[in-house]
Motif scaffolding. Structure first.
Motif, PDB file in Angstrom:
ATOM      1  N   VAL A 130      -6.126   1.112   1.915  1.00 26.50           N
ATOM      2  CA  VAL A 130      -4.899   0.946   0.987  1.00 26.50           C
ATOM      3  C   VAL A 130      -3.812  -0.063   1.364  1.00 26.50           C
ATOM      4  CG1 VAL A 130      -3.454   1.986  -0.502  1.00 26.50           C
ATOM      5  CG2 VAL A 130      -5.755   2.990  -0.572  1.00 26.50           C
ATOM      6  N   THR A 131      -3.404   0.620   2.702  1.00 22.40           N
ATOM      7  CA  THR A 131      -2.206  -0.133   3.227  1.00 22.40           C
ATOM      8  C   THR A 131      -2.653  -1.760   3.397  1.00 22.40           C
ATOM      9  OG1 THR A 131      -1.405   1.942   4.241  1.00 22.40           O
ATOM     10  CG2 THR A 131      -0.469  -0.210   5.308  1.00 22.40           C
ATOM     11  N   ARG A 132      -4.040  -1.735   4.192  1.00 22.46           N
ATOM     12  CA  ARG A 132      -4.201  -3.147   4.455  1.00 22.46           C
ATOM     13  C   ARG A 132      -4.131  -3.996   3.152  1.00 22.46           C
ATOM     14  NH1 ARG A 132      -7.233  -5.711   8.191  1.00 22.46           N
ATOM     15  NH2 ARG A 132      -8.719  -7.365   7.431  1.00 22.46           N
ATOM     16  N   ASN A 133      -4.786  -3.650   1.958  1.00 23.70           N
ATOM     17  CA  ASN A 133      -4.873  -4.262   0.689  1.00 23.70           C
ATOM     18  C   ASN A 133      -3.615  -4.762   0.224  1.00 23.70           C
ATOM     19  OD1 ASN A 133      -7.849  -4.517   1.124  1.00 23.70           O
ATOM     20  ND2 ASN A 133      -7.997  -2.500  -0.247  1.00 23.70           N
ATOM     21  N   LEU A 134      -2.682  -3.654   0.171  1.00 26.40           N
ATOM     22  CA  LEU A 134      -1.502  -4.050  -0.175  1.00 26.40           C
ATOM     23  C   LEU A 134      -0.550  -4.884   0.506  1.00 26.40           C
ATOM     24  CD1 LEU A 134      -0.401  -0.407  -0.990  1.00 26.40           C
ATOM     25  CD2 LEU A 134      -0.807  -2.186  -2.869  1.00 26.40           C
ATOM     26  N   VAL A 135      -0.679  -4.741   1.867  1.00 23.75           N
ATOM     27  CA  VAL A 135       0.077  -5.769   2.653  1.00 23.75           C
ATOM     28  C   VAL A 135      -0.356  -7.213   2.579  1.00 23.75           C
ATOM     29  CG1 VAL A 135       0.873  -6.437   5.165  1.00 23.75           C
ATOM     30  CG2 VAL A 135       0.963  -3.947   4.406  1.00 23.75           C
ATOM     31  N   ILE A 136      -1.783  -7.278   2.634  1.00 26.20           N
ATOM     32  CA  ILE A 136      -2.328  -8.687   2.316  1.00 26.20           C
ATOM     33  C   ILE A 136      -1.939  -9.027   1.106  1.00 26.20           C
ATOM     34  CG2 ILE A 136      -4.539  -9.840   2.230  1.00 26.20           C
ATOM     35  CD1 ILE A 136      -5.582  -7.963   4.313  1.00 26.20           C
ATOM     36  N   ALA A 137      -2.084  -8.483   0.139  1.00 21.97           N
ATOM     37  CA  ALA A 137      -1.883  -8.896  -1.307  1.00 21.97           C
ATOM     38  C   ALA A 137      -0.245  -9.365  -1.292  1.00 21.97           C
ATOM     39  CB  ALA A 137      -1.966  -7.747  -2.212  1.00 21.97           C
ATOM     40  N   ARG A 138       0.692  -8.800  -0.586  1.00 20.35           N
ATOM     41  CA  ARG A 138       2.167  -9.101  -0.777  1.00 20.35           C
ATOM     42  C   ARG A 138       2.715 -10.189   0.450  1.00 20.35           C
ATOM     43  NH1 ARG A 138       4.745  -3.289  -1.719  1.00 20.35           N
ATOM     44  NH2 ARG A 138       3.723  -2.789  -3.833  1.00 20.35           N
ATOM     45  N   LYS A 139       2.033 -10.083   1.500  1.00 24.07           N
ATOM     46  CA  LYS A 139       2.536 -10.843   2.271  1.00 24.07           C
ATOM     47  C   LYS A 139       1.426 -11.777   3.156  1.00 24.07           C
ATOM     48  CE  LYS A 139       6.882  -9.020   2.778  1.00 24.07           C
ATOM     49  NZ  LYS A 139       8.010  -9.721   3.066  1.00 24.07           N
ATOM     50  N   GLY A 140       0.166 -11.546   2.904  1.00 31.25           N
ATOM     51  CA  GLY A 140      -0.920 -12.153   3.474  1.00 31.25           C
ATOM     52  C   GLY A 140      -1.469 -11.498   4.740  1.00 31.25           C
ATOM     53  N   GLU A 141      -2.584 -12.088   5.345  1.00 33.00           N
ATOM     54  CA  GLU A 141      -3.414 -11.206   6.255  1.00 33.00           C
ATOM     55  C   GLU A 141      -2.810 -11.794   7.549  1.00 33.00           C
ATOM     56  OE1 GLU A 141      -7.946 -10.971   7.838  1.00 33.00           O
ATOM     57  OE2 GLU A 141      -7.706 -12.002   5.856  1.00 33.00           O
ATOM     58  N   ARG A 142      -2.036 -13.013   7.428  1.00 34.03           N
ATOM     59  CA  ARG A 142      -1.408 -13.376   8.831  1.00 34.03           C
ATOM     60  C   ARG A 142      -0.293 -12.499   9.084  1.00 34.03           C
ATOM     61  NH1 ARG A 142      -0.100 -19.498   9.964  1.00 34.03           N
ATOM     62  NH2 ARG A 142      -2.441 -19.532   9.987  1.00 34.03           N
ATOM     63  N   TYR A 143       0.548 -12.029   8.259  1.00 35.77           N
ATOM     64  CA  TYR A 143       1.656 -11.217   8.261  1.00 35.77           C
ATOM     65  C   TYR A 143       1.182  -9.942   8.993  1.00 35.77           C
ATOM     66  CZ  TYR A 143       5.524  -8.104   7.319  1.00 35.77           C
ATOM     67  OH  TYR A 143       6.443  -7.180   7.289  1.00 35.77           O
ATOM     68  N   LEU A 144      -0.002  -9.475   8.184  1.00 34.49           N
ATOM     69  CA  LEU A 144      -0.475  -8.132   8.605  1.00 34.49           C
ATOM     70  C   LEU A 144      -0.925  -7.899  10.138  1.00 34.49           C
ATOM     71  CD1 LEU A 144      -2.094  -5.315   7.517  1.00 34.49           C
ATOM     72  CD2 LEU A 144      -4.058  -6.512   7.664  1.00 34.49           C
ATOM     73  N   GLY A 145      -1.630  -9.017  10.599  1.00 36.33           N
ATOM     74  CA  GLY A 145      -2.074  -9.057  12.100  1.00 36.33           C
ATOM     75  C   GLY A 145      -1.003  -9.345  13.047  1.00 36.33           C
ATOM     76  N   ASN A 146       0.073 -10.280  12.495  1.00 38.52           N
ATOM     77  CA  ASN A 146       1.100 -10.620  13.551  1.00 38.52           C
ATOM     78  C   ASN A 146       2.110  -9.769  13.566  1.00 38.52           C
ATOM     79  OD1 ASN A 146      -0.826 -12.586  14.355  1.00 38.52           O
ATOM     80  ND2 ASN A 146       0.151 -14.129  12.911  1.00 38.52           N
ATOM     81  N   VAL A 147       2.539  -9.263  12.516  1.00 39.13           N
ATOM     82  CA  VAL A 147       3.871  -8.424  12.243  1.00 39.13           C
ATOM     83  C   VAL A 147       3.713  -7.131  12.145  1.00 39.13           C
ATOM     84  CG1 VAL A 147       6.040  -8.554  11.094  1.00 39.13           C
ATOM     85  CG2 VAL A 147       4.828 -10.521  11.731  1.00 39.13           C
ATOM     86  N   PHE A 148       2.923  -6.731  11.005  1.00 39.57           N
ATOM     87  CA  PHE A 148       2.940  -5.393  10.421  1.00 39.57           C
ATOM     88  C   PHE A 148       2.428  -4.336  11.305  1.00 39.57           C
ATOM     89  CE2 PHE A 148       1.395  -1.946   7.740  1.00 39.57           C
ATOM     90  CZ  PHE A 148       2.426  -1.697   7.032  1.00 39.57           C
ATOM     91  N   VAL A 149       1.240  -4.763  12.086  1.00 39.84           N
ATOM     92  CA  VAL A 149       0.575  -3.877  12.927  1.00 39.84           C
ATOM     93  C   VAL A 149       1.367  -3.511  13.997  1.00 39.84           C
ATOM     94  CG1 VAL A 149      -1.959  -4.184  11.751  1.00 39.84           C
ATOM     95  CG2 VAL A 149      -0.633  -5.571  13.915  1.00 39.84           C
ATOM     96  N   HIS A 150       2.245  -4.442  14.651  1.00 36.64           N
ATOM     97  CA  HIS A 150       2.987  -4.442  15.574  1.00 36.64           C
ATOM     98  C   HIS A 150       4.231  -3.304  15.527  1.00 36.64           C
ATOM     99  CE1 HIS A 150       0.486  -6.935  17.860  1.00 36.64           C
ATOM    100  NE2 HIS A 150       0.560  -8.148  17.075  1.00 36.64           N
ATOM    101  N   LYS A 151       4.382  -2.981  14.143  1.00 33.95           N
ATOM    102  CA  LYS A 151       5.549  -2.174  13.907  1.00 33.95           C
ATOM    103  C   LYS A 151       5.173  -0.589  14.581  1.00 33.95           C
ATOM    104  CE  LYS A 151       7.019  -4.334   9.692  1.00 33.95           C
ATOM    105  NZ  LYS A 151       8.522  -4.525  10.167  1.00 33.95           N
ATOM    106  N   PHE A 152       3.851  -0.270  14.759  1.00 36.31           N
ATOM    107  CA  PHE A 152       3.328   0.779  15.223  1.00 36.31           C
ATOM    108  C   PHE A 152       2.930   0.953  16.659  1.00 36.31           C
ATOM    109  CE2 PHE A 152       2.102  -0.114  10.764  1.00 36.31           C
ATOM    110  CZ  PHE A 152       3.047   1.130  10.109  1.00 36.31           C
ATOM    111  N   ASP A 153       3.341  -0.114  17.483  1.00 37.94           N
ATOM    112  CA  ASP A 153       3.023  -0.402  18.921  1.00 37.94           C
ATOM    113  C   ASP A 153       3.254   1.072  19.663  1.00 37.94           C
ATOM    114  OD1 ASP A 153       1.957  -2.704  18.515  1.00 37.94           O
ATOM    115  OD2 ASP A 153       3.234  -3.786  19.314  1.00 37.94           O
ATOM    116  N   ASN A 154       4.242   1.722  19.391  1.00 36.27           N
ATOM    117  CA  ASN A 154       4.327   2.883  20.279  1.00 36.27           C
ATOM    118  C   ASN A 154       4.202   4.352  19.561  1.00 36.27           C
ATOM    119  OD1 ASN A 154       5.294   2.067  22.783  1.00 36.27           O
ATOM    120  ND2 ASN A 154       7.806   2.442  22.467  1.00 36.27           N
TER     121      ASN A 154
END
Length: 346
Positions: free
Chosen positions: A203-227
């Protein structure tokens, strides 16, 4: 390198120290604040700790965001990793656990452990060996940058095999006729640690891609959870050692003795699966999770069965508890080893 990256690097560099400190902190909390483990003990459903479940969600949610169902369909086209997982977990692991534990408990440590106790400890070890991991595999996979979709398939098929293989293997190795699987524990674990986080991730993946695009998901969003994964692991360690503080302080020698064959078995099984993955030409992001699934254990299931068969205070239950205590520190060591040997697969 910016300040945030420096902080993360420093955090990871001294991870072994943080692990040790969390283990000590857990024991001290359990010893000097005894009401805390009592409260933790009451926060369970079907033998699964709700606080630990919440921490596991924190740890595996970032990985589940990376899963897309196209990749899951592709996993079936490269079944080598699945075959290695199945063979290691069901045709090798329970039997090497029996052999290694028997050798140490009845031969090497016979001067320290009475035969009756050794028999019960062996039973607990076998229950661990016949119960490959479900939840924490996603954590180890994320820490090694494993293929998230393939890991989901590895875990899901493994859980299906548990339904038919666990009882016959335990009966064969232990000669116990009244083995029953606590299906409530098994199904709840799959629902909590596979279905819910996978659904949340999709659900999160689809929402983020729909709003920001797949590149934002892979390059920015997932790194918010690095720690998030590492912090969740350390807090999980504190909870485990807090809840088991009384056992650790009451049976320190036997816990150390039981831990020896369990740790050797863990490294041995990882070497088999990891080495086999290298031999058949699997990529690292499939090989590392394949090794981790075999090496780690579904300790909630093992503990529940030990309690049902032998009682809460039984030596067999103690042996499964030792599996809980050694799980995170040993698996973190294997994660570190896998990451350092990634070049073997390039």
């Amino acid at each position: 390198m910016n300040q945030k990256e420096q902080d993360i690097s420093l955090f990871q560099r001294y991870l072994s120290l943080w692990v040790l400190l969390c283990m000590v902190a857990g024991v001290l909390i359990g010893r000097f604040i005894p009401v805390f483990p009592v409260i933790l003990g009451k926060m369970q459903i079907a033998g699964i700790s709700i606080p630990m479940a919440a921490l596991i969600w924190v740890m595996i949610y970032p990985m589940m965001i990376k899963v897309d169902f196209k990749s899951i369909r592709e996993a079936g086209k490269n079944p080598k990793g699945l075959f290695i997982t199945w063979i290691t977990n069901w045709l090798i692991k329970p039997f090497t656990m029996y052999g290694i534990a028997s050798f140490f408990l009845f031969v090497i440590f016979k001067g320290f452990i009475a035969p009756e106790l050794a028999t019960q400890y062996l039973a607990g070890a076998v229950l661990l060996g016949a119960a490959p991991c479900t939840a924490m595999v996603f954590v180890w996979s994320r820490l090694t940058n494993g293929n998230p979709a393939y890991t989901v398939v590895q875990v899901a098929t493994n859980d299906l095999i548990i339904l038919v293989a666990f009882v016959p293997i335990v009966k064969f190795l232990l000669g116990v006729s009244n083995v029953t699987v606590p299906y409530s524990t098994l199904f709840l674990s799959v629902f909590l640690f596979v279905v819910i986080p996978l659904a949340a991730g999709v659900v999160t993946r689809n929402l983020v891609i729909a709003r920001k695009g797949e590149r934002y998901l892979g390059n920015v969003f997932v790194h918010k959870f690095d720690n998030a994964t590492t912090v969740g692991l350390l807090l999980t360690l504190i909870l485990i050692f807090t809840s088991q503080a009384e056992v650790i302080l009451s049976y320190p020698l036997h816990i150390l003795l039981i831990a020896v064959p369990l740790i050797i078995q863990t490294f041995f099984i990882f070497a088999i699966a990891y080495g086999a993955s290298k031999a058949v030409g699997l990529p690292f992001d499939i090989a590392a999770p394949a090794g981790m699934i075999g090496a780690s254990n579904f300790f909630e299931l093992a503990v529940a069965v030990a309690v049902a068969l032998f009682g809460t205070q039984s030596p067999a239950a103690l042996a499964t508890t030792v599996g809980v205590l050694t799980e995170v520190p040993v698996m973190l060591t294997l994660v570190k080893f896998a990451n350092k040997t990634k070049a073997w697969f390039d």
